[in-house]
Design an enzyme around this catalytic site. Structure first.
Site, PDB file in Angstrom:
ATOM      1  N   ASP A   1      -8.011  -7.348   1.147  1.00 53.51           N
ATOM      2  CA  ASP A   1      -7.076  -7.415   2.265  1.00 53.51           C
ATOM      3  C   ASP A   1      -7.783  -6.802   3.441  1.00 53.51           C
ATOM      4  O   ASP A   1      -8.692  -5.985   3.272  1.00 53.51           O
ATOM      5  CB  ASP A   1      -5.800  -6.620   1.980  1.00 53.51           C
ATOM      6  CG  ASP A   1      -6.029  -5.141   2.180  1.00 53.51           C
ATOM      7  OD1 ASP A   1      -6.629  -4.521   1.282  1.00 53.51           O
ATOM      8  OD2 ASP A   1      -5.667  -4.605   3.246  1.00 53.51           O
TER       9      ASP A   1
ATOM     10  N   ASP B   1       0.860  -1.176   0.000  1.00 52.64           N
ATOM     11  CA  ASP B   1       0.000   0.000   0.000  1.00 52.64           C
ATOM     12  C   ASP B   1       0.895   1.225   0.000  1.00 52.64           C
ATOM     13  O   ASP B   1       2.029   1.198   0.483  1.00 52.64           O
ATOM     14  CB  ASP B   1      -0.934  -0.010   1.205  1.00 52.64           C
ATOM     15  CG  ASP B   1      -1.936   1.127   1.121  1.00 52.64           C
ATOM     16  OD1 ASP B   1      -2.255   1.535  -0.014  1.00 52.64           O
ATOM     17  OD2 ASP B   1      -2.383   1.614   2.169  1.00 52.64           O
TER      18      ASP B   1
END
Length: 376
Positions: free
Chosen positions: A271, A92
């Site tokens: 996720d 990320d």
RNA sequence: GGGGAGAUACCAAAGUGGCCAACUGGGGCAGACUGUAAAUCUGUUGUCGUACGACUUCGGAGGUUCGAAUCCUCCUCUCCCCA
């Protein structure tokens, strides 16, 4: 990176596919355990692979940049080598930290200025340097820098925020094109749809993102406090616009039910910290419902943690023993619960995949959704 | 035998005339957690009632006072020091 859709469900937009990366293939729909600082908390890679059957894990740009720092990761030869995980990694961008560390950052057109939560030092993240950092991390899938818009946001703020994310995306893509992988394996770059809970903004954002023809597309800014119906509504708008033949990644989601509903809407990747964090806090997800293992009712229950579980802990340890570990504050309890939950999440998406291939996903999903929210 | 200290809720421990059903911590019970500043946080923990509230409590028994966990008397028990 290559994505191939294998089967499409008849009763919904669900699909199964294969995503090929330099570090291995990923069968979708997939759940990706979160390993923010290069560690899925409490879980050995060995168990991630052999027990959980994880196919890809996450890392976080912001956290890894601050600690251990880029020098070390570069010296190690990238995050894969540094952490000894040779499967695929998605990182990320730090966009979520723009949201979660809102008190410690300033948003500007150029980027986001952070005050480190560790030592208070100042750092500036831009759409460009976040690409550079992820090149150093060496993740297989890199994420664009975005603003994860908080909920609720008024329309004007949501619109401005989305537009900033779009401008940042242009810059991120430029930087991605200008730079090369450092360790000899392929990397790809996912843009992120924003637009808060406004249908027209989501539509604009999805169209904007779709134009870039990225190898995969992410949907962000959901599961940040909005009602679940709103999330599903936004997902439906967005998945109808994003290219069908590219994987869709719903960031940060979610509960087992969220995941099944999103799969039904055509999402491929997920996720969430929930299996690990909630696991550490004594919450177990099972195919029959949710267990708070700290509750008194399990005190004398010597049955296995989860008869249907796929990991070794499920049949090795009893509920009573696991409760004891939590009550005693033993770290083994958190490890067992985390491993179980991750195993369950991976089982869930693999089962979904199986049902899609068998063409009876929707029926199965509706049955599962009934059970998954039960409190045992 | 002499001298001293003390007894408060499940435990530890504050409170020493009304603001006390009683600080705080632990323990117990429950809840929260969604791209991880989380092995974290929150609530609750005398009884009854959803609540305003009512009722019974601070070793025991009496007493002083409009009012007592808090002051007085006696009793019971515990601990410490000296011999």
């Amino acid at each position: 990176m290559e994505f191939k859709i294998e089967n499409k469900d008849r009763g919904s937009a669900a699909r199964s596919g294969i995503l090929k990366t330099s570090h291995g293939e990923i069968q979708t729909p997939i759940f990706m355990p979160v390993g923010t600082v290069g560690s899925v908390k409490g879980i050995y890679h060995r168990d991630l692979t052999n027990e959980v059957k994880a196919e890809i894990i996450l890392g976080n740009t912001y956290h890894l940049y601050l600690r251990p720092g880029l020098e070390i990761i570069k010296s190690a030869g990238g995050l894969h080598k540094f952490s000894s995980w040779d499967g695929p990694i998605l990182t990320d961008s730090g966009g979520y930290q723009v949201f979660s560390l809102a008190e410690n950052r300033k948003l500007k057109e150029e980027g986001a200025e952070f005050k480190s939560h560790i030592d208070g030092s100042k750092h500036f993240f831009t759409p460009e340097n976040v690409v550079d950092i992820q090149r150093i991390l060496g993740s297989d899938i890199m994420m664009a820098l975005d603003e994860c818009t908080p909920y609720p946001s008024d329309y004007n703020y949501a619109k401005k925020s989305m537009e900033l994310t779009h401008r940042w995306l242009e810059r991120g893509i430029e930087q991605f094109k200008k730079t090369q992988p450092l360790y000899g394996h392929r990397q790809t770059f996912f843009p992120i749809v924003q637009g808060s809970t406004y249908t027209d903004l989501r539509k604009i954002s999805a169209e904007t993102i779709a134009k870039h023809d990225a190898e995969g597309n992410a949907i962000g800014g959901l599961s940040v406090g909005e009602p679940e119906e709103d999330m599903y509504e936004m997902l439906e708008v967005v998945t109808n616009i994003l290219p069908l033949e590219k994987p869709r990644y719903l960031m940060g989601v979610g509960t087992p039910v969220n995941i099944l509903e999103a799969i039904a809407l055509g999402v491929d990747m997920f996720d969430c910290v929930m299996p690990t964090r909630n696991g550490r806090n004594g919450m177990l997800f099972t195919s029959e419902g949710i267990i708070n293992i700290k509750n008194q009712k399990w005190k004398n229950d010597f049955s296995p943690i989860d008869e249907n579980g796929i990991t070794f802990v499920d049949k090795t340890y009893s509920k009573s023993y696991l409760r004891h570990l939590f009550v005693a504050g033993e770290m083994l309890g958190a490890q067992i619960a985390s491993l179980h939950n991750l195993g369950f999440y991976l089982w869930l998406v693999k089962e979904a995949r199986k049902k899609i291939e068998e063409n009876n996903f929707s029926e199965w999903k509706n049955r599962m959704v009934q059970k998954l929210s039960n409190r045992l």
